[in-house]
Design a protein around this motif. Structure first.
Motif, PDB file in Angstrom:
ATOM      1  N   ASN A  70      71.067  23.623  65.939  1.00  0.00           N
ATOM      2  CA  ASN A  70      72.524  23.653  65.960  1.00  0.00           C
ATOM      3  C   ASN A  70      73.017  22.338  66.543  1.00  0.00           C
ATOM      4  O   ASN A  70      72.855  22.081  67.734  1.00  0.00           O
ATOM      5  N   SER A  71      73.616  21.498  65.708  1.00  0.00           N
ATOM      6  CA  SER A  71      74.064  20.177  66.162  1.00  0.00           C
ATOM      7  C   SER A  71      75.202  20.267  67.186  1.00  0.00           C
ATOM      8  O   SER A  71      75.448  19.319  67.920  1.00  0.00           O
ATOM      9  N   GLU A  72      75.867  21.413  67.265  1.00  0.00           N
ATOM     10  CA  GLU A  72      76.944  21.595  68.237  1.00  0.00           C
ATOM     11  C   GLU A  72      76.414  21.859  69.639  1.00  0.00           C
ATOM     12  O   GLU A  72      77.098  21.637  70.627  1.00  0.00           O
ATOM     13  N   GLU A  73      75.194  22.389  69.720  1.00  0.00           N
ATOM     14  CA  GLU A  73      74.600  22.735  71.006  1.00  0.00           C
ATOM     15  C   GLU A  73      74.040  21.474  71.668  1.00  0.00           C
ATOM     16  O   GLU A  73      73.318  20.709  71.047  1.00  0.00           O
TER      17      GLU A  73
END
Length: 143
Positions: A70-73
């Protein structure tokens, strides 16, 4: 703060340099010869966010179909400690040289909070693309 991933930098798995440790596996220039080597290269792939390598080394029977990174994490991988490679201890007791288990602890920060991932990973070696290759199957969490 980003982690250097140049060929001369230390390998995230704890090896000397990326170029002489996990780099050849991640680039496809070499195949990990042991389950432990595969596990170390998979850790390095997590550090680098290399989802294609992770999926290609995951056994088809358990490979996720949804994204695994997850690139947002905000993840910061802090280190890897291999606790044991069971084959080393059980070489005489185990007859199946195409199965192995590796216990490790990975330290990381998730959105700034420190965490430990303690896993006993199961691996299988089987023919793929004309040669025997190790694949990650699954893991359990012994705490």
């Amino acid at each position: 703060m980003s982690k250097k991933t140049s060929a001369a930098s230390a390998c995230p798995c704890g090896g000397s340099t990326l170029a002489t440790c996990c780099g050849p596996y991640l680039s496809g220039a070499a195949i990990p010869p042991t389950a432990e080597t595969l596990m170390r290269s998979r850790y390095t792939a997590y550090v680098q966010g290399n989802e294609p390598y992770l999926l290609s080394t995951w056994h088809a029977s358990t490979r996720p179909t949804e994204p695994i990174i997850n690139s947002e994490e905000k993840l910061q991988w802090l280190g890897l400690e291999v606790k044991s490679a069971l084959r080393l201890r059980q070489r005489k007791a185990e007859d199946d040289e195409n199965r192995d288990t590796v216990e490790f602890v990975a330290r990381l920060r998730v959105n700034g909070r420190g965490q430990r991932l303690h896993e006993i990973s199961n691996f299988v070696r089987e023919p793929a693309e004309g040669e025997l290759r190790w694949f990650y199957v699954d893991g359990s969490f012994p705490e």
